[in-house]
Design a protein around this motif. Sequence first.
Motif, PDB file in Angstrom:
ATOM      1  N   ASP A 386      33.653  28.888 -29.230  1.00 41.38           N
ATOM      2  CA  ASP A 386      33.745  30.159 -28.318  1.00 41.38           C
ATOM      3  C   ASP A 386      32.254  30.391 -27.695  1.00 41.38           C
ATOM      4  OD1 ASP A 386      32.807  31.054 -30.492  1.00 41.38           O
ATOM      5  OD2 ASP A 386      33.898  32.611 -30.661  1.00 41.38           O
ATOM      6  N   VAL A 387      31.169  29.334 -27.812  1.00 41.26           N
ATOM      7  CA  VAL A 387      29.798  29.881 -27.539  1.00 41.26           C
ATOM      8  C   VAL A 387      29.515  29.303 -26.042  1.00 41.26           C
ATOM      9  CG1 VAL A 387      27.759  29.514 -27.973  1.00 41.26           C
ATOM     10  CG2 VAL A 387      29.403  29.637 -29.726  1.00 41.26           C
ATOM     11  N   ILE A 388      28.974  30.024 -25.106  1.00 39.78           N
ATOM     12  CA  ILE A 388      28.454  29.715 -23.842  1.00 39.78           C
ATOM     13  C   ILE A 388      26.966  29.657 -23.969  1.00 39.78           C
ATOM     14  CG2 ILE A 388      28.260  32.068 -22.837  1.00 39.78           C
ATOM     15  CD1 ILE A 388      29.359  28.578 -21.092  1.00 39.78           C
ATOM     16  N   LEU A 389      26.647  28.417 -23.537  1.00 41.21           N
ATOM     17  CA  LEU A 389      24.980  28.413 -23.253  1.00 41.21           C
ATOM     18  C   LEU A 389      24.703  28.688 -21.959  1.00 41.21           C
ATOM     19  CD1 LEU A 389      25.129  27.311 -26.041  1.00 41.21           C
ATOM     20  CD2 LEU A 389      23.562  25.343 -25.703  1.00 41.21           C
ATOM     21  N   MET A 390      23.552  29.281 -21.601  1.00 39.09           N
ATOM     22  CA  MET A 390      22.809  29.562 -20.411  1.00 39.09           C
ATOM     23  C   MET A 390      21.460  28.927 -20.408  1.00 39.09           C
ATOM     24  SD  MET A 390      24.203  33.259 -19.197  1.00 39.09           S
ATOM     25  CE  MET A 390      25.939  33.735 -19.233  1.00 39.09           C
ATOM     26  N   ASP A 391      21.038  28.459 -19.572  1.00 38.14           N
ATOM     27  CA  ASP A 391      19.621  27.691 -19.557  1.00 38.14           C
ATOM     28  C   ASP A 391      18.823  27.838 -17.893  1.00 38.14           C
ATOM     29  OD1 ASP A 391      17.505  26.400 -20.066  1.00 38.14           O
ATOM     30  OD2 ASP A 391      18.455  24.455 -20.452  1.00 38.14           O
ATOM     31  N   ALA A 392      17.765  27.745 -18.079  1.00 33.83           N
ATOM     32  CA  ALA A 392      16.798  27.839 -16.899  1.00 33.83           C
ATOM     33  C   ALA A 392      16.601  26.543 -16.040  1.00 33.83           C
ATOM     34  CB  ALA A 392      15.556  28.404 -17.289  1.00 33.83           C
ATOM     35  N   TRP A 393      17.175  25.534 -16.792  1.00 37.27           N
ATOM     36  CA  TRP A 393      17.226  24.197 -16.047  1.00 37.27           C
ATOM     37  C   TRP A 393      18.664  23.442 -16.377  1.00 37.27           C
ATOM     38  CZ3 TRP A 393      13.611  23.091 -12.671  1.00 37.27           C
ATOM     39  CH2 TRP A 393      13.477  21.440 -12.234  1.00 37.27           C
ATOM     40  N   TYR A 400      20.768  16.732 -24.763  1.00 32.39           N
ATOM     41  CA  TYR A 400      20.418  17.307 -26.061  1.00 32.39           C
ATOM     42  C   TYR A 400      21.697  17.651 -26.846  1.00 32.39           C
ATOM     43  CZ  TYR A 400      15.342  16.975 -25.606  1.00 32.39           C
ATOM     44  OH  TYR A 400      14.052  16.557 -25.471  1.00 32.39           O
ATOM     45  N   LEU A 401      22.529  18.262 -25.741  1.00 29.63           N
ATOM     46  CA  LEU A 401      23.987  18.946 -26.380  1.00 29.63           C
ATOM     47  C   LEU A 401      24.993  18.234 -25.516  1.00 29.63           C
ATOM     48  CD1 LEU A 401      22.910  22.468 -27.173  1.00 29.63           C
ATOM     49  CD2 LEU A 401      23.259  20.573 -28.955  1.00 29.63           C
ATOM     50  N   PRO A 402      25.241  16.854 -25.436  1.00 31.22           N
ATOM     51  CA  PRO A 402      26.372  16.428 -24.458  1.00 31.22           C
ATOM     52  C   PRO A 402      27.743  17.251 -24.831  1.00 31.22           C
ATOM     53  CG  PRO A 402      25.663  14.835 -26.097  1.00 31.22           C
ATOM     54  CD  PRO A 402      24.821  15.948 -26.144  1.00 31.22           C
ATOM     55  N   GLY A 403      28.388  17.558 -23.709  1.00 30.60           N
ATOM     56  CA  GLY A 403      29.845  17.953 -23.885  1.00 30.60           C
ATOM     57  C   GLY A 403      29.878  19.522 -23.924  1.00 30.60           C
ATOM     58  N   GLN A 404      28.761  20.193 -24.075  1.00 27.70           N
ATOM     59  CA  GLN A 404      28.489  21.412 -24.388  1.00 27.70           C
ATOM     60  C   GLN A 404      28.586  22.264 -23.124  1.00 27.70           C
ATOM     61  OE1 GLN A 404      28.432  23.851 -27.205  1.00 27.70           O
ATOM     62  NE2 GLN A 404      28.396  25.370 -25.589  1.00 27.70           N
ATOM     63  N   LYS A 405      29.489  23.305 -23.064  1.00 31.57           N
ATOM     64  CA  LYS A 405      29.547  24.071 -21.814  1.00 31.57           C
ATOM     65  C   LYS A 405      28.437  25.037 -21.523  1.00 31.57           C
ATOM     66  CE  LYS A 405      32.823  26.719 -19.000  1.00 31.57           C
ATOM     67  NZ  LYS A 405      34.141  27.622 -18.861  1.00 31.57           N
ATOM     68  N   PHE A 406      27.899  25.151 -20.330  1.00 32.14           N
ATOM     69  CA  PHE A 406      26.747  25.772 -20.184  1.00 32.14           C
ATOM     70  C   PHE A 406      26.809  26.413 -18.739  1.00 32.14           C
ATOM     71  CE2 PHE A 406      25.227  21.854 -18.265  1.00 32.14           C
ATOM     72  CZ  PHE A 406      24.351  21.895 -17.544  1.00 32.14           C
ATOM     73  N   ILE A 407      25.882  27.289 -18.391  1.00 31.29           N
ATOM     74  CA  ILE A 407      25.634  27.806 -17.093  1.00 31.29           C
ATOM     75  C   ILE A 407      24.155  27.722 -16.739  1.00 31.29           C
ATOM     76  CG2 ILE A 407      25.560  30.095 -15.638  1.00 31.29           C
ATOM     77  CD1 ILE A 407      28.196  30.889 -17.202  1.00 31.29           C
ATOM     78  N   PHE A 408      23.843  27.357 -15.465  1.00 34.91           N
ATOM     79  CA  PHE A 408      22.489  27.334 -15.065  1.00 34.91           C
ATOM     80  C   PHE A 408      21.971  28.584 -14.141  1.00 34.91           C
ATOM     81  CE2 PHE A 408      19.912  24.450 -11.708  1.00 34.91           C
ATOM     82  CZ  PHE A 408      18.907  25.020 -12.092  1.00 34.91           C
ATOM     83  N   LEU A 409      21.230  29.187 -14.824  1.00 38.12           N
ATOM     84  CA  LEU A 409      20.420  30.214 -14.258  1.00 38.12           C
ATOM     85  C   LEU A 409      19.429  29.881 -13.170  1.00 38.12           C
ATOM     86  CD1 LEU A 409      19.834  32.301 -17.677  1.00 38.12           C
ATOM     87  CD2 LEU A 409      21.930  32.526 -16.123  1.00 38.12           C
ATOM     88  N   TYR A 410      19.764  30.001 -12.025  1.00 34.17           N
ATOM     89  CA  TYR A 410      19.247  29.214 -10.716  1.00 34.17           C
ATOM     90  C   TYR A 410      19.240  30.457  -9.684  1.00 34.17           C
ATOM     91  CZ  TYR A 410      17.983  26.027  -7.104  1.00 34.17           C
ATOM     92  OH  TYR A 410      17.411  25.534  -6.105  1.00 34.17           O
ATOM     93  N   SER A 411      17.964  30.757  -9.394  1.00 36.69           N
ATOM     94  CA  SER A 411      17.604  31.856  -8.225  1.00 36.69           C
ATOM     95  C   SER A 411      18.465  31.580  -6.812  1.00 36.69           C
ATOM     96  CB  SER A 411      16.400  31.996  -7.853  1.00 36.69           C
ATOM     97  OG  SER A 411      15.874  30.815  -7.439  1.00 36.69           O
ATOM     98  N   LYS A 412      18.782  30.282  -6.580  1.00 41.68           N
ATOM     99  CA  LYS A 412      19.547  29.964  -5.179  1.00 41.68           C
ATOM    100  C   LYS A 412      20.828  29.478  -5.649  1.00 41.68           C
ATOM    101  CE  LYS A 412      15.127  28.777  -3.234  1.00 41.68           C
ATOM    102  NZ  LYS A 412      14.364  27.531  -2.280  1.00 41.68           N
ATOM    103  N   GLY A 413      21.347  29.812  -6.988  1.00 36.58           N
ATOM    104  CA  GLY A 413      22.632  29.167  -7.054  1.00 36.58           C
ATOM    105  C   GLY A 413      23.973  29.972  -7.313  1.00 36.58           C
TER     106      GLY A 413
END
Length: 491
Positions: A386-393, A400-413
């Motif tokens: 039940d973990v979400i990852l958020m990354d700046a890239w 490094y963590l294939p298959g892990q759900k994440f969100i991209f913290l992108y200024s134009k996104g």
Amino acid sequence: MKTKQIYLLLFIFIVVGFLFRYVGIEKNISFWNDEDHSALMSRGILEYGKPVTAVGQGNGLYQIAYYYLTSSSFRVFGVNEFAGRLPSVFAGSLLVLLVFYITKRMVGEGRVALLAAFLTAFSQIQLAWSTQLRPYVWLEIFTLLATYFSYKFLVNKRQFLNRNIWYGLFWSIFAILSHSSGFISLAILILSILIKIIQLKKYKYILVLIPIGLISLLILRFSFSNSIPLLFRFDFRVWHYIGFFKEYIWLLLPAFFGSLLLWYKNKNLFITLPVFIIIIFALAIFKLNTQYVRYSLPAMPLLYILFSIGFFALADLFTYKQSKQMKVIIYTALFLGFIGVPIVHGKIIVWPKYYYSINADVRENPIVDYKYAFARIEQMIKGKSDVILMDAWNDRIPYYLPGQKFIFLYSKGEGKIDVTYGEKMIGSISQYEEEKAKYPRGIVIVENWMSMTPPELQDHIRQTLKHEFTVNNLPYNENDKWSISIYSWGF
């Protein structure tokens, strides 16, 4: 110096240069962002049969030759940092031999060729980029070959379209398929054709440039999206390169003297070396990206050749009609000034290192121990679905963590989905809070520099989440300061 001595020293340079490079990758030190991208696409060939991400997205022809080369190394040695970087080690060692051979063929002096090979083997910038999972040392090889055949094309006055131009085109295509900046080698080739048209007044051969131009546009079109508009984009900010050139005054001064010599003695060689060097730097600065010195790397082998020409021309000038003793003193002084000083300042390496910094000349690439950071994150989320990852890239987590759900913290996104990896992109505090509320637990990676994440969102994360740990620069690269901080909720 006798021929046997020259070839013995060349053999030593190649072997020791290879060992220096091999030592630089044996610790399996963490990839940085662009290396992650190359590794992902190359791993995709093993997993899906073609260079695509987990969502089936590829980059067309962009770097396709390099992806397949890297995937071959992955297939043999496994998907790891050592295997990814090993082809660059071999390429960097091969470049030493090529620089010697091509210098000898163009200039005709073994001592000049040997000095150019020495610089190729042991320059810090060469060691750095031939120990990375990036194609720039391959671009040096292909551009050097395209330059050499352009020179042979120019000096052949008997026939206009001799085979050398087709050899040059062959290597230029390889350069383009290794990286989009490989178009620089094609620009050199086209310039050579134009110069010869003017020299021989064979203006009908301008028509030859039409198919070359069409092929180039097609490759560019299928290399990456929005590529054609790049042809009309220019950037005139040169401050970054001013800092770079200051680091290489020792290389530029003899190269300038060598340029003057070639202007008076060999016009075709003047075109092939100083003119082409200027063209490469101009395209890298004004057309590609003024912030990335790596796009101008194909000029470096040509600079080493020009430096070597200028160095021995200066030596011959100052030792003319001098006694043997005085000649030794003059040669010693020149070597101390133009070779010794760079050694003291770390521009020429005389002892192997576990890491050669790509930021040693101009600080432009964030280098952090991501491998260590993601190993700790993996332990934190182990067994938790039940973990979400958020990354700046956007390419670190897929590697490094294939298959892990994440969100991209992108200024134009704001409100977009990244087509490359399929993750959601958010760029505001309100959207971040909205997404955060959907998950009981989460981990956020914040870059502690001018990031793709908006600064106000970075500050908000720092103020509202629990700080888990901070990861700094790579081992053996302590002077290059970068860091990321890991924050969490729900743990």
